[in-house]
Scaffold this motif. Sequence first.
Motif, PDB file in Angstrom:
ATOM      1  N   ARG A 107      -1.565   8.226  -8.456  1.00  0.00           N
ATOM      2  CA  ARG A 107      -0.821   6.970  -8.424  1.00  0.00           C
ATOM      3  C   ARG A 107      -1.311   6.063  -7.293  1.00  0.00           C
ATOM      4  N   VAL A 108      -1.245   4.791  -7.554  1.00  0.00           N
ATOM      5  CA  VAL A 108      -1.589   3.785  -6.542  1.00  0.00           C
ATOM      6  C   VAL A 108      -0.425   2.798  -6.475  1.00  0.00           C
ATOM      7  N   ALA A 109      -0.154   2.294  -5.293  1.00  0.00           N
ATOM      8  CA  ALA A 109       0.967   1.375  -5.131  1.00  0.00           C
ATOM      9  C   ALA A 109       0.696   0.401  -3.995  1.00  0.00           C
ATOM     10  N   VAL A 110       1.185  -0.819  -4.186  1.00  0.00           N
ATOM     11  CA  VAL A 110       1.157  -1.817  -3.118  1.00  0.00           C
ATOM     12  C   VAL A 110       2.159  -1.380  -2.053  1.00  0.00           C
ATOM     13  N   VAL A 111       1.770  -1.534  -0.789  1.00  0.00           N
ATOM     14  CA  VAL A 111       2.648  -1.180   0.328  1.00  0.00           C
ATOM     15  C   VAL A 111       2.973  -2.462   1.089  1.00  0.00           C
ATOM     16  N   PRO A 112       4.255  -2.894   1.059  1.00  0.00           N
ATOM     17  CA  PRO A 112       4.637  -4.095   1.811  1.00  0.00           C
ATOM     18  C   PRO A 112       4.559  -3.857   3.319  1.00  0.00           C
ATOM     19  N   ALA A 113       4.602  -4.930   4.071  1.00  0.00           N
ATOM     20  CA  ALA A 113       4.381  -4.887   5.525  1.00  0.00           C
ATOM     21  C   ALA A 113       5.270  -3.878   6.249  1.00  0.00           C
ATOM     22  N   ALA A 114       6.572  -3.876   5.983  1.00  0.00           N
ATOM     23  CA  ALA A 114       7.482  -2.965   6.702  1.00  0.00           C
ATOM     24  C   ALA A 114       7.144  -1.506   6.394  1.00  0.00           C
ATOM     25  N   ARG A 115       6.847  -1.210   5.154  1.00  0.00           N
ATOM     26  CA  ARG A 115       6.504   0.164   4.759  1.00  0.00           C
ATOM     27  C   ARG A 115       5.146   0.552   5.332  1.00  0.00           C
ATOM     28  N   MET A 116       4.218  -0.383   5.408  1.00  0.00           N
ATOM     29  CA  MET A 116       2.891  -0.124   5.973  1.00  0.00           C
ATOM     30  C   MET A 116       3.030   0.306   7.434  1.00  0.00           C
ATOM     31  N   THR A 117       3.893  -0.372   8.176  1.00  0.00           N
ATOM     32  CA  THR A 117       4.129  -0.015   9.575  1.00  0.00           C
ATOM     33  C   THR A 117       4.654   1.413   9.687  1.00  0.00           C
ATOM     34  N   ALA A 118       5.575   1.779   8.823  1.00  0.00           N
ATOM     35  CA  ALA A 118       6.135   3.135   8.850  1.00  0.00           C
ATOM     36  C   ALA A 118       5.072   4.181   8.484  1.00  0.00           C
ATOM     37  N   LEU A 119       4.239   3.892   7.481  1.00  0.00           N
ATOM     38  CA  LEU A 119       3.220   4.851   7.056  1.00  0.00           C
ATOM     39  C   LEU A 119       2.078   4.985   8.061  1.00  0.00           C
ATOM     40  N   ARG A 120       1.902   3.974   8.898  1.00  0.00           N
ATOM     41  CA  ARG A 120       0.896   4.078   9.963  1.00  0.00           C
ATOM     42  C   ARG A 120       1.450   4.801  11.176  1.00  0.00           C
ATOM     43  N   GLY A 121       2.752   4.904  11.258  1.00  0.00           N
ATOM     44  CA  GLY A 121       3.375   5.459  12.453  1.00  0.00           C
ATOM     45  C   GLY A 121       4.257   6.646  12.172  1.00  0.00           C
ATOM     46  N   PRO A 122       5.587   6.473  12.288  1.00  0.00           N
ATOM     47  CA  PRO A 122       6.498   7.621  12.265  1.00  0.00           C
ATOM     48  C   PRO A 122       6.506   8.406  10.955  1.00  0.00           C
ATOM     49  N   GLN A 123       6.146   7.792   9.837  1.00  0.00           N
ATOM     50  CA  GLN A 123       6.167   8.502   8.563  1.00  0.00           C
ATOM     51  C   GLN A 123       4.767   8.892   8.088  1.00  0.00           C
ATOM     52  N   ALA A 124       3.787   8.804   8.966  1.00  0.00           N
ATOM     53  CA  ALA A 124       2.409   9.130   8.594  1.00  0.00           C
ATOM     54  C   ALA A 124       2.238  10.630   8.400  1.00  0.00           C
ATOM     55  N   ASP A 125       1.359  10.983   7.493  1.00  0.00           N
ATOM     56  CA  ASP A 125       0.949  12.373   7.303  1.00  0.00           C
ATOM     57  C   ASP A 125      -0.380  12.526   8.044  1.00  0.00           C
ATOM     58  N   ALA A 126      -0.459  13.479   8.946  1.00  0.00           N
ATOM     59  CA  ALA A 126      -1.664  13.655   9.763  1.00  0.00           C
ATOM     60  C   ALA A 126      -2.899  13.957   8.919  1.00  0.00           C
ATOM     61  N   ARG A 127      -2.701  14.431   7.703  1.00  0.00           N
ATOM     62  CA  ARG A 127      -3.841  14.750   6.835  1.00  0.00           C
ATOM     63  C   ARG A 127      -4.358  13.540   6.078  1.00  0.00           C
ATOM     64  N   ALA A 128      -3.615  12.455   6.062  1.00  0.00           N
ATOM     65  CA  ALA A 128      -3.982  11.270   5.292  1.00  0.00           C
ATOM     66  C   ALA A 128      -5.211  10.583   5.891  1.00  0.00           C
ATOM     67  N   TYR A 129      -5.951   9.898   5.024  1.00  0.00           N
ATOM     68  CA  TYR A 129      -7.078   9.087   5.476  1.00  0.00           C
ATOM     69  C   TYR A 129      -6.565   7.655   5.624  1.00  0.00           C
ATOM     70  N   LEU A 130      -6.743   7.074   6.797  1.00  0.00           N
ATOM     71  CA  LEU A 130      -6.289   5.713   7.065  1.00  0.00           C
ATOM     72  C   LEU A 130      -7.478   4.789   7.248  1.00  0.00           C
ATOM     73  N   CYS A 131      -7.522   3.765   6.438  1.00  0.00           N
ATOM     74  CA  CYS A 131      -8.490   2.684   6.619  1.00  0.00           C
ATOM     75  C   CYS A 131      -7.625   1.439   6.774  1.00  0.00           C
ATOM     76  N   GLN A 132      -7.109   1.263   7.956  1.00  0.00           N
ATOM     77  CA  GLN A 132      -6.172   0.169   8.180  1.00  0.00           C
ATOM     78  C   GLN A 132      -6.590  -0.649   9.377  1.00  0.00           C
ATOM     79  N   ARG A 133      -6.195  -1.876   9.349  1.00  0.00           N
ATOM     80  CA  ARG A 133      -6.438  -2.786  10.450  1.00  0.00           C
ATOM     81  C   ARG A 133      -5.107  -3.426  10.816  1.00  0.00           C
ATOM     82  N   PRO A 134      -4.734  -3.421  12.101  1.00  0.00           N
ATOM     83  CA  PRO A 134      -3.407  -3.912  12.491  1.00  0.00           C
ATOM     84  C   PRO A 134      -3.193  -5.396  12.206  1.00  0.00           C
ATOM     85  N   TRP A 135      -4.234  -6.172  12.060  1.00  0.00           N
ATOM     86  CA  TRP A 135      -4.075  -7.595  11.794  1.00  0.00           C
ATOM     87  C   TRP A 135      -3.831  -7.873  10.308  1.00  0.00           C
TER      88      TRP A 135
END
Length: 174
Positions: free
Chosen positions: A88-116
């Motif tokens: 599955r693929v899904a759009v992640v809105p700004a508030a959810r993106m912040t959570a997935l980059r931080g407190p709700q992140a899975d350490a095994r996930a691959y992140l290709c994110q830019r804070p801007w």
Amino acid sequence: MSDAGAPQPEYHETLLPSLPVWVVVLAVAACFGLVALRPLGPAGAGVVAGVAVVAAAAALLRSSARVQVHQGELRAGRARIETHFLGRVAVVPAARMTALRGPQADARAYLCQRPWIREGVVVEIVDPADPVPYWLISSRKPERLVAALRAAGAGGAGDEPSDGSGQAHSRHTG
């Protein structure tokens, strides 16, 4: 000269910083070069150092990650994976993106994110041999990226991808 017969990417985006980020980073780099390095030599050396530091900062900003869906493969930064390993693929809105980059992140996930870049896409990895449960990818055009992934064979709609485990078919270098 363009190659009119060559297949074009189904989706391509470079995660360059926005104009305000460029202005702030280059201004700070110039100040650093002029202030910190000025005492090391004559007045002209501070200007030269300032220009050199600004050029280095600009080169780093221009080397931003690229996101591409092309010929059945997703590339995000230095990582790549064939789209038939995507769920599955899904759009992640700004508030959810912040959570997935931080407190709700899975350490095994691959992140290709830019804070801007505030929004993004989450992509489930369905290969049972891959320890990476999902990729979190920043995107200024997340709806287009999701559409391209689905057109390339990624899984159906869903609120959010789930976790997985095992050995990788995704490559995180290269």
